[in-house]
Design a protein around this motif. Structure first.
Motif, mmCIF file in Angstrom:
data_model
loop_
_atom_site.group_PDB
_atom_site.id
_atom_site.type_symbol
_atom_site.label_atom_id
_atom_site.label_comp_id
_atom_site.label_asym_id
_atom_site.label_seq_id
_atom_site.Cartn_x
_atom_site.Cartn_y
_atom_site.Cartn_z
ATOM 1 N N TYR A 57 0.783 -1.283 0.038
ATOM 2 C CA TYR A 57 0.246 0.049 0.024
ATOM 3 C C TYR A 57 0.751 1.154 -0.140
ATOM 4 O O TYR A 57 0.495 2.348 -0.109
ATOM 5 C CB TYR A 57 -0.901 0.066 1.185
ATOM 6 N N TYR A 275 -18.034 8.109 0.690
ATOM 7 C CA TYR A 275 -18.075 6.689 1.474
ATOM 8 C C TYR A 275 -17.948 5.563 0.560
ATOM 9 O O TYR A 275 -17.293 4.607 0.800
ATOM 10 C CB TYR A 275 -19.145 6.878 2.434
ATOM 11 N N GLY A 278 -14.511 4.992 -0.739
ATOM 12 C CA GLY A 278 -13.643 4.396 0.086
ATOM 13 C C GLY A 278 -14.074 3.166 0.261
ATOM 14 O O GLY A 278 -13.174 2.156 0.402
ATOM 15 N N ARG A 279 -15.248 2.584 0.456
ATOM 16 C CA ARG A 279 -15.574 1.391 0.564
ATOM 17 C C ARG A 279 -15.061 0.507 -0.428
ATOM 18 O O ARG A 279 -14.636 -0.660 -0.317
ATOM 19 C CB ARG A 279 -17.202 1.306 0.809
ATOM 20 N N SER A 282 -11.458 0.284 -1.020
ATOM 21 C CA SER A 282 -10.464 -0.542 0.179
ATOM 22 C C SER A 282 -10.902 -2.034 -0.392
ATOM 23 O O SER A 282 -9.852 -3.010 0.000
ATOM 24 C CB SER A 282 -10.635 -0.080 1.331
ATOM 25 N N ILE A 283 -11.848 -2.658 -0.795
ATOM 26 C CA ILE A 283 -12.271 -3.985 -1.041
ATOM 27 C C ILE A 283 -11.008 -4.505 -2.134
ATOM 28 O O ILE A 283 -10.431 -5.223 -1.927
ATOM 29 C CB ILE A 283 -13.488 -4.294 -1.479
ATOM 30 N N LEU A 285 -8.431 -2.735 -3.139
ATOM 31 C CA LEU A 285 -6.872 -2.613 -2.627
ATOM 32 C C LEU A 285 -6.399 -3.441 -1.531
ATOM 33 O O LEU A 285 -5.372 -4.050 -1.327
ATOM 34 C CB LEU A 285 -6.523 -1.168 -2.105
ATOM 35 N N PHE A 286 -7.549 -4.091 -0.592
ATOM 36 C CA PHE A 286 -7.190 -5.043 0.374
ATOM 37 C C PHE A 286 -6.510 -6.110 -0.303
ATOM 38 O O PHE A 286 -5.685 -6.824 -0.083
ATOM 39 C CB PHE A 286 -8.287 -5.319 1.304
ATOM 40 N N ARG B 4 -18.053 3.823 8.898
ATOM 41 C CA ARG B 4 -18.502 4.414 7.448
ATOM 42 C C ARG B 4 -18.138 5.732 7.469
ATOM 43 O O ARG B 4 -17.536 6.106 6.379
ATOM 44 C CB ARG B 4 -19.994 4.241 7.422
ATOM 45 N N ILE B 7 -14.480 6.447 7.158
ATOM 46 C CA ILE B 7 -13.850 6.139 5.750
ATOM 47 C C ILE B 7 -14.385 7.158 4.749
ATOM 48 O O ILE B 7 -13.605 7.482 3.964
ATOM 49 C CB ILE B 7 -14.494 4.759 5.273
ATOM 50 N N VAL B 45 -3.267 3.849 3.616
ATOM 51 C CA VAL B 45 -3.328 2.829 4.439
ATOM 52 C C VAL B 45 -4.437 2.744 5.479
ATOM 53 O O VAL B 45 -5.021 1.648 5.436
ATOM 54 C CB VAL B 45 -1.976 2.632 5.223
ATOM 55 N N ILE B 47 -7.457 4.129 5.154
ATOM 56 C CA ILE B 47 -8.811 3.997 4.554
ATOM 57 C C ILE B 47 -8.796 2.294 4.139
ATOM 58 O O ILE B 47 -9.845 1.648 4.344
ATOM 59 C CB ILE B 47 -8.771 4.574 3.043
ATOM 60 N N VAL B 48 -7.683 1.691 3.618
ATOM 61 C CA VAL B 48 -7.657 0.316 3.184
ATOM 62 C C VAL B 48 -7.967 -0.704 4.438
ATOM 63 O O VAL B 48 -8.754 -1.538 4.361
ATOM 64 C CB VAL B 48 -6.339 -0.237 2.539
ATOM 65 N N MET B 49 -7.243 -0.375 5.539
ATOM 66 C CA MET B 49 -7.306 -1.251 6.587
ATOM 67 C C MET B 49 -8.693 -1.223 7.289
ATOM 68 O O MET B 49 -9.344 -2.261 7.476
ATOM 69 C CB MET B 49 -6.221 -1.338 7.451
ATOM 70 N N GLY B 51 -11.543 -0.027 5.539
ATOM 71 C CA GLY B 51 -12.515 -0.559 4.577
ATOM 72 C C GLY B 51 -12.391 -2.111 4.543
ATOM 73 O O GLY B 51 -13.656 -2.700 4.512
ATOM 74 N N SER B 52 -11.329 -2.671 4.964
ATOM 75 C CA SER B 52 -11.281 -4.410 4.937
ATOM 76 C C SER B 52 -12.258 -4.729 6.081
ATOM 77 O O SER B 52 -12.915 -5.798 5.930
ATOM 78 C CB SER B 52 -9.700 -4.712 4.980
ATOM 79 N N LEU B 54 -14.891 -3.122 7.547
ATOM 80 C CA LEU B 54 -16.100 -2.828 7.213
ATOM 81 C C LEU B 54 -16.757 -3.814 6.186
ATOM 82 O O LEU B 54 -17.783 -4.457 6.333
ATOM 83 C CB LEU B 54 -16.325 -1.387 6.672
ATOM 84 N N ALA B 55 -15.754 -4.238 5.248
ATOM 85 C CA ALA B 55 -16.205 -5.249 4.264
ATOM 86 C C ALA B 55 -16.420 -6.660 4.696
ATOM 87 O O ALA B 55 -17.346 -7.369 4.262
ATOM 88 C CB ALA B 55 -15.231 -5.195 3.152
ATOM 89 N N VAL B 56 -15.817 -6.986 5.954
ATOM 90 C CA VAL B 56 -15.957 -8.309 6.415
ATOM 91 C C VAL B 56 -17.398 -7.941 7.215
ATOM 92 O O VAL B 56 -18.174 -9.287 7.377
ATOM 93 C CB VAL B 56 -14.928 -8.506 7.715
#
Ligand code: NA
Ligand code: NA
Lengths: 436, 154, 303
Positions: A57, A275, A278-279, A282-283, A285-286, B4, B7, B45, B47-49, B51-52, B54-56
């Motif tokens: 990253y 938002y 970002g959401r 990040s999916i 990018l993760f 939310r 982010i 970094v 945002i990504v972490m 966001g990951s 939140l996506a879980v």
């Protein structure tokens, strides 16, 4: 113990496939699959899993991903998409299969502004799929053409995939952008030809013959938006902005259009757009992070050298090598998102392409077009999933039409594999120094 | 909800350093900042972490449906449960080794901002905690559904 | 039988790769052992900042060549090793590197990052590369040039009256072409490799930097070795470094001559280079004071 190359690759790929089959999210499956190897091999520790992920990253170029997504989301939210559709309608709607052509043309316009295919499928699909079914188009065809045309988003510049590719493999992003233009237009023409045949067979209507007045109104509505690629691509090719900066220029421009020119975005909308960006960013990018560990381990265990040696002993021609490369990208694209595939497979195949004397830009374009197909192929094709969801259809129901539409597109891919000069000509003309 | 908003705000904030960089270089109105790139990557970094995590919670990490849906309640529990257990296992690895990784960050500082790197390295164990909590919550939910079914069946 | 693994950013013809290969040969020679040296080339395992993390943790690789700026995260003072105008000339540079002047920096790096410096490679001389002739102070004034992203770089070139700006290396060619900057500063090898002379054919012999590239061994791996082997590694590192410095310095001069002969570049002497030194000294002093490294700077100057 010291794990051998064969065992390591079997463990990595085997564990990954099993986990994905069992529905573990792809990003996590990539990471979890590395755990056994890291613990087994004396030379490695779990530190690497975190470090490779975290450091991936640490790249200024990846910042382009959220910014291009932001630009696309702002366009959808700011009704810029509507203006583009209207322009596409006056330009192509008079042909038989009118709205089908509009669908292709608007994807081209959208592609020239945004680097994202999914935003195109979502934004244009939401308007065009219902409009097409209302005019008597088969819903399955409407979904298929929306999904397939949206893949131009990553082929016609600007493109998120090209930015990531350029960043990971140190290829000039400007050269990649230019190299994508002609193949992208060829794919658009192939799609329009397909729409034409569909229209003749099924007797689909035109979308009306525009008057000069309509034409003028549509152009007036959309010209500011259509200018975006001039800034973005012109800025990069002219060396005025970097790819990452061009993404924020595109986002800033869309914001100004949406808030002050067309006045369709409110502050509240903006919060939602930020938002959402970002959401979604990040999916993707993760997954880049976990793909980085996976790809790094393949390199650590010398897989690229193994492939190169195998191809050398088999005395494979450069043309066959290119076919193999395209096939591998197509195959991986069935299961994994495009960006992680670039990181895993792109870095593994880069030395292979080098050994076969394939120009890095040609290699990139072949890879990216092949990956673009992955956006519409099940089981994991994001654009197809999005489009099908809009029409309330199952992916299986639209599969036949997708396959029919993909055949002419595959022919274009084959043409570029045979004659890479199609892609290389434009960057050679405009950015010769980046092509050495 | 907190995640939310954070982010969204971070994406908004991210535009500032990168925007400043562009403006400063091409207009010269403000001096060229050397730290903008560093700050941007730090926000990135986070945002990504976040966001990951939140996506879980939202279950929006991409997955692939090749094998058919389980039809029995027990099958569903096993199918869904396995996913949550796998994510939780990865999460515990990140929590366990993430502490050491944060310590590794704490002996470094960024070159421009002279910021202690633990401030970003700590996202590794934090993300681990987030994934663990959210995936275990989902697992508990699946178990509850299964129990409900068993009770209804009786 | 033991394996030690190294990593290099470059292919087998590059000076750093040759240095690391020499290092392996010499270790075996001095230790009398038959260690396998698995040197991974072409950035296969990552780039220098990645190597630093691996070496610090003692995973994946055991040795590599690292630029001082990539060690600054752990130890502030490291970039002092090759800051602009640190060395008067090649002789001074060689004398410093053959001595133990950098011992305090080595100790700091060992303590803070668990890294062992076993020797010093380097040897590229950095000059100004520009799209116009620069041969004296008047022509240098306000010269828009690209510098590397560390604060000391900008300060030094600002002090000598140029107008520095930090641009990513990959964008420099285009930036000169479009007039965002008028030049950069670099060594001959890079000038030749990236063909900067196509847009900036004038080279001014400011000789402001001579690169220093420590050969770094992982402290964690090092501690596991026998004292005899450790000794062999230290000895081999010094010699491999000297070999690498000689190799690169020679190559650097040859490259410059080749490009001049081919008519790619025009080389200009800088009239009054002493004046530059005079202007830079206060900046260097302030920088050293900030890092608490005044004694070290003094020691370098006195060599
Ligand atoms: Na595009
Ligand atoms: Na479309």
């Amino acid at each position: 113990m010291i794990v051998s190359t064969g065992l390591a690759c079997a463990l990595l790929v085997g564990a990954f496939l099993i986990l994905v089959m069992l529905r573990v999210p792809v990003a996590f499956a990539l990471g979890i699959a590395t755990i056994p190897v890291v613990f087994l091999d004396l030379r490695l520790t779990p530190f690497l899993i975190m470090d490779r992920m975290f450091q991936s990253y640490n790249s200024f170029i990846l910042l382009a991903v959220p910014f291009f997504l932001l630009a696309a989301n702002l366009m959808n939210s700011g009704k810029i998409t509507d203006k583009l559709i209207e322009l596409a309608r006056v330009l192509t709607g008079w042909m038989p299969g009118g709205l089908g052509h509009v669908n292709v043309a608007v994807s081209m316009l959208f592609a020239g502004i945004s680097g994202s295919s999914t935003a195109d499928a979502a934004g244009c699909g939401k308007i065009l799929i219902p409009a097409m079914t209302k005019q008597g188009y088969d819903a399955r065809f409407s979904v298929a053409i929306t999904a397939c045309s949206s893949v131009m988003g990553v082929i016609i510049p600007p493109s998120i995939l090209m930015i990531v590719w350029g960043g990971v493999m140190s290829v000039s992003v400007g050269a990649l952008f230019l190299a994508g233009a002609i193949p992208g237009i060829m794919i658009a023409l192939a799609l329009m030809a397909t729409v034409f045949v569909y229209a003749k067979v099924n007797d689909y209507p035109t979308a009306g013959r525009p008057t000069l007045c309509d034409f003028w109104a549509a152009l007036k509505g959309a010209w500011l938006a259509v200018l975006t690629p001039v800034f973005v691509i012109g800025g990069i090719v002219g060396g005025i902005v970097t790819p990452t900066e061009s993404a924020i220029v595109a986002a800033g421009y869309s914001l100004i259009l949406g808030m002050f020119v067309y006045r369709t975005i409110t502050i509240r909308d903006l919060g939602h757009v930020l938002y959402d960006t970002g959401r979604f960013a990040s999916i993707s990018l993760f997954a880049i992070g976990t793909a980085s560990i996976f790809g790094w381990l393949l390199a650590f265990y010398d897989l690229p050298r193994l492939i190169v040696e195998t191809l050398t002993t088999l005395n494979v021609s450069p043309f066959t090598t290119k076919l193999i490369i395209a096939f591998l990208f197509l195959f991986f694209g069935l299961f994994i998102d495009a960006i992680p595939t670039i990181i895993i497979l792109g870095t593994v195949l880069y030395p292979v392409a080098n050994a076969a004397d394939i120009h890095p830009v040609a290699f990139a374009i072949i890879g990216i077009i092949s990956l673009a197909f992955g956006l519409v192929t099940p089981p994991y094709g994001l654009c197809l999933l999005i489009s099908a969801a809009i029409a309330d259809l199952n992916v299986v129901q639209v599969l036949r039409d997708v396959v029919i539409i993909l055949i002419p597109m595959l022919a274009i891919l084959l043409l570029i594999i045979s004659f890479p000069e199609i892609a290389l000509w434009l960057p050679r003309m405009l950015m010769p120094q980046s092509m050495q | 909800m907190f995640l939310r908003v954070t982010i969204g705000v971070l994406v908004g904030v991210l535009t500032i350093p990168v925007g400043m960089q562009v403006i400063s270089r091409y207009t010269g109105i403000i001096p060229v900042y050397l730290w903008t790139e560093e700050l941007a990557t730090f926000i990135f970094v986070w945002i990504v972490m976040l966001g990951s995590m939140l996506a879980v919670w939202d279950r929006t990490h991409f997955d692939v449906h090749v094998i058919p849906e389980a039809l029995t309640p027990l099958g569903r529990l096993l199918q869904e449960g396995f996913v949550h257990v796998a994510v939780a296992a990865f999460a515990f690895l990140f929590i366990w080794y993430g502490v050491g990784y944060t310590e590794f960050g704490s002996i470094q500082h960024s070159v421009m901002l002279r910021m202690n790197m633990a401030l970003t390295y700590i996202t590794v164990p934090i993300a681990g905690v987030g994934w663990a909590v959210f995936s275990l919550r989902h697992l508990a939910g699946e178990i509850a559904i299964y129990r409900q079914h068993s009770r209804n069946a009786q | 039988d033991m394996t030690l693994r190294g990593a290099s950013l470059f292919d087998e013809n590059h000076a750093y790769t040759k240095t690391l290969m020499k290092f392996g040969e010499l270790v075996n020679e001095y230790s009398g052992e038959d260690i396998e040296f698995d040197l991974r080339l072409n950035s296969e395992l990552g780039i220098e900042p990645d190597y630093v993390n691996f070496l610090t943790q003692g995973v994946a690789i055991d040795y590599a060549i690292i630029a001082p700026s990539n060690l600054a995260r752990f130890a502030d003072s490291l970039p002092l090793m090759d800051m602009p105008f640190a060395f008067r000339d090649l002789d001074h540079w060689n004398t410093v590197l053959a001595s133990d002047v950098f011992a305090p920096l080595e100790a700091e790096l060992r303590e803070k990052a668990d890294l062992v410096i076993v020797g010093y490679a380097g040897g590229g001389t950095r000059n100004l590369i520009s799209n116009k002739k620069i041969s004296n102070m008047a022509e240098l004034e306000g010269h828009k040039m690209r510098v590397m992203g560390a604060p000391i770089q900008a300060k030094v070139f600002d002090a000598i009256s140029a107008s520095p700006s930090a641009i990513a290396y990959s964008e420099v060619y285009n930036a000169i072409q479009t007039g965002v900057v008028d030049g950069l500063e670099n060594e001959s090898a890079s000038l030749a490799q990236y063909k900067f002379y196509e847009v900036a054919p004038h080279v001014t012999l400011t000789k402001h930097s001579i690169t220093v590239r420590p050969i770094v061994f992982s402290g964690k791996s090092f501690d596991k070795l026998s004292p005899e082997l450790q000794e062999a590694i230290m000895k081999a590192g010094k010699e491999a470094g000297a070999f690498g410095r000689d190799f690169e310095a020679t190559q650097d001069a040859e490259k410059l001559a080749e490009m001049t002969e081919a008519g790619n570049i025009q080389v200009h002497e800088f009239e009054g280079r002493d004046k530059l030194l005079e202007l830079v000294i206060p900046v260097q002093d302030a920088y050293a004071a900030e890092l608490g490294a005044e004694e070290l700077l003094e020691a370098i100057r006195n060599k």
